[in-house]
Write an enzyme that holds these catalytic residues in place. Structure first.
Site, PDB file in Angstrom:
ATOM      1  N   ASN A   9       0.656  -1.249   0.113  1.00  0.00           N
ATOM      2  CA  ASN A   9       0.072  -0.095  -0.008  1.00  0.00           C
ATOM      3  C   ASN A   9       0.929   1.069  -0.026  1.00  0.00           C
ATOM      4  O   ASN A   9       1.361   1.637   1.165  1.00  0.00           O
ATOM      5  CB  ASN A   9      -0.805  -0.031   1.176  1.00  0.00           C
ATOM      6  CG  ASN A   9      -1.725   1.293   1.408  1.00  0.00           C
ATOM      7  OD1 ASN A   9      -1.967   2.101   0.393  1.00  0.00           O
ATOM      8  ND2 ASN A   9      -2.264   1.213   2.657  1.00  0.00           N
ATOM      9  N   LYS A  11       0.333   4.127  -0.301  1.00  0.00           N
ATOM     10  CA  LYS A  11      -0.573   5.542   0.351  1.00  0.00           C
ATOM     11  C   LYS A  11      -0.364   6.529  -0.818  1.00  0.00           C
ATOM     12  O   LYS A  11      -0.087   6.425  -1.873  1.00  0.00           O
ATOM     13  CB  LYS A  11       0.028   5.841   1.727  1.00  0.00           C
ATOM     14  CG  LYS A  11      -0.229   4.478   2.509  1.00  0.00           C
ATOM     15  CD  LYS A  11      -0.255   4.679   4.035  1.00  0.00           C
ATOM     16  CE  LYS A  11      -0.423   3.253   4.615  1.00  0.00           C
ATOM     17  NZ  LYS A  11      -0.275   3.520   6.179  1.00  0.00           N
ATOM     18  N   HIS A  99      -9.714   0.857   4.739  1.00  0.00           N
ATOM     19  CA  HIS A  99      -8.348   1.283   5.395  1.00  0.00           C
ATOM     20  C   HIS A  99      -8.737   2.333   6.597  1.00  0.00           C
ATOM     21  O   HIS A  99      -9.606   2.833   6.375  1.00  0.00           O
ATOM     22  CB  HIS A  99      -7.457   1.541   4.481  1.00  0.00           C
ATOM     23  CG  HIS A  99      -5.938   1.857   5.146  1.00  0.00           C
ATOM     24  ND1 HIS A  99      -5.607   2.701   5.966  1.00  0.00           N
ATOM     25  CD2 HIS A  99      -4.974   1.250   5.039  1.00  0.00           C
ATOM     26  CE1 HIS A  99      -4.293   2.368   6.126  1.00  0.00           C
ATOM     27  NE2 HIS A  99      -3.920   1.441   5.714  1.00  0.00           N
ATOM     28  N   GLU A 101      -7.109   4.699   7.669  1.00  0.00           N
ATOM     29  CA  GLU A 101      -7.092   5.976   7.342  1.00  0.00           C
ATOM     30  C   GLU A 101      -8.141   6.617   6.499  1.00  0.00           C
ATOM     31  O   GLU A 101      -8.526   7.784   6.740  1.00  0.00           O
ATOM     32  CB  GLU A 101      -5.655   6.134   6.403  1.00  0.00           C
ATOM     33  CG  GLU A 101      -4.480   6.069   7.376  1.00  0.00           C
ATOM     34  CD  GLU A 101      -3.306   5.404   6.549  1.00  0.00           C
ATOM     35  OE1 GLU A 101      -3.280   5.470   5.491  1.00  0.00           O
ATOM     36  OE2 GLU A 101      -2.443   5.042   7.330  1.00  0.00           O
ATOM     37  N   GLU A 171      -5.560  -4.775  10.301  1.00  0.00           N
ATOM     38  CA  GLU A 171      -4.599  -3.913  10.664  1.00  0.00           C
ATOM     39  C   GLU A 171      -4.910  -3.048  11.925  1.00  0.00           C
ATOM     40  O   GLU A 171      -5.693  -2.078  12.152  1.00  0.00           O
ATOM     41  CB  GLU A 171      -4.654  -2.828   9.549  1.00  0.00           C
ATOM     42  CG  GLU A 171      -4.342  -3.498   8.209  1.00  0.00           C
ATOM     43  CD  GLU A 171      -3.676  -2.524   7.219  1.00  0.00           C
ATOM     44  OE1 GLU A 171      -2.761  -2.718   6.864  1.00  0.00           O
ATOM     45  OE2 GLU A 171      -4.407  -1.269   6.896  1.00  0.00           O
ATOM     46  N   GLY A 177       2.187   2.301  10.861  1.00  0.00           N
ATOM     47  CA  GLY A 177       3.228   3.318  10.578  1.00  0.00           C
ATOM     48  C   GLY A 177       3.734   3.939  11.782  1.00  0.00           C
ATOM     49  O   GLY A 177       4.706   4.778  12.083  1.00  0.00           O
ATOM     50  N   SER A 217       3.307  -2.157  10.403  1.00  0.00           N
ATOM     51  CA  SER A 217       4.707  -2.014  10.700  1.00  0.00           C
ATOM     52  C   SER A 217       5.318  -3.580  10.681  1.00  0.00           C
ATOM     53  O   SER A 217       6.222  -3.745  10.999  1.00  0.00           O
ATOM     54  CB  SER A 217       5.019  -1.733  12.160  1.00  0.00           C
ATOM     55  OG  SER A 217       4.657  -0.136  12.207  1.00  0.00           O
TER      56      SER A 217
END
Ligand code: PGA
Length: 254
Positions: A9, A11, A99, A101, A171, A177, A217
């Site tokens: 991904n 991003k 996701h 985000e 996730e 991250g 991560s």
């Protein structure tokens, strides 16, 4: 039987030339792996790069193209949005949906995600549907209930045939991250729970056949142990997918 998948991904990163350089390097590094490998690799660039990256991927190889989002409508006056049909037309096979985000910054909720899933499936795309808890939820010991609800409200409205096309990604938000990976035991525990929920909602066979990815991560150092867990079938990789060597090491971790 379910597939092993490593999806990158990207991003909102990389320009066209940077993306092309990365794909050239990944392609040459995985070339040696490709023969006999059962791992499917998916790269998910930002929208403007999809077409160019797709054309760069060797036909019929282990590398596949995915997008990071799509709109729920097929076409129309939705300025700035991209439909699933449009993604399919430039060679996408996969699309990441839900996701954290997108859920957090763009307020995507279960209702909207349900519509996006339907749109993606109607266009022939395979959704990579993300679930995962915040640190607060984990600390409140509410992880399983929370993920159970995300699955039920966002995903389990699909028919058997539709669900067969879906990849699930676990996730944990606190691991995305942050450099803080879930331990392999924490990942396995939630993956096993997700598989159990699929068995209840659909069938034992559907549960066995569903690919469940871990994301948060994941890197070249921890991938082998994570992928070694019974119910972890691969990874959704953010940061480490932007470095050809790291990404390739992760692919080789099976
Ligand atoms: P990360 O991101 O690997 O950088 O933690 C994973 C993701 O958000 O998909």
């Amino acid at each position: 039987m379910r597939k092993n998948i490593v999806a990158g991904n990207w991003k909102m990163n990389l320009t066209l030339s940077e993306a092309q350089a990365l794909v050239t390097e990944i392609t040459s590094l995985v070339a040696a792996e490709a023969a006999g490998s059962t791992v499917e690799v998916v790269v998910c660039p930002p929208f403007p790069l999809l077409s160019a990256v797709g054309q760069q991927l060797p036909q019929g190889g282990m590398l596949h193209l995915g997008a990071q989002n799509c709109h729920q409508k097929e076409s129309g006056a939705y300025t700035g949005e991209v439909s699933a049909r449009l993604l399919a037309s430039v060679g996408c096979e996969y699309v990441i949906l839900g996701h954290s985000e997108r859920r957090q910054y763009f307020r995507e909720d279960d209702e909207q995600l349900s519509q996006k899933l339907k749109a993606a499936l109607a266009a022939g795309l395979k959704p990579i549907f993300c679930v995962g808890e915040s640190l607060e939820t984990r600390e409140a010991d509410d992880t399983f209930d929370y993920i159970g609800r995300q699955l039920k409200d966002g995903l389990f409205h699909l028919s058997n045939e539709e669900f067969a096309q879906v990849v699930v990604a676990y996730e944990p938000i606190w691991a995305i991250g942050t450099g803080k990976t879930a331990t392999s035991q924490q990942a396995q525990e939630v993956h096993a729970f997700i598989r159990e929920q699929i068995a209840r909602a659909y069938s034992a066979e559907a549960a066995l056949n569903t690919t469940i990815l871990y994301g948060g991560s994941a890197n070249a150092q921890n991938a082998r142990e994570l992928f070694g867990q019974t119910d972890v079938d691969g990874g959704l990789i953010g940061g480490a997918s932007l470095k050809a060597r790291d990404f390739t090491e992760i692919i080789k971790s099976f």
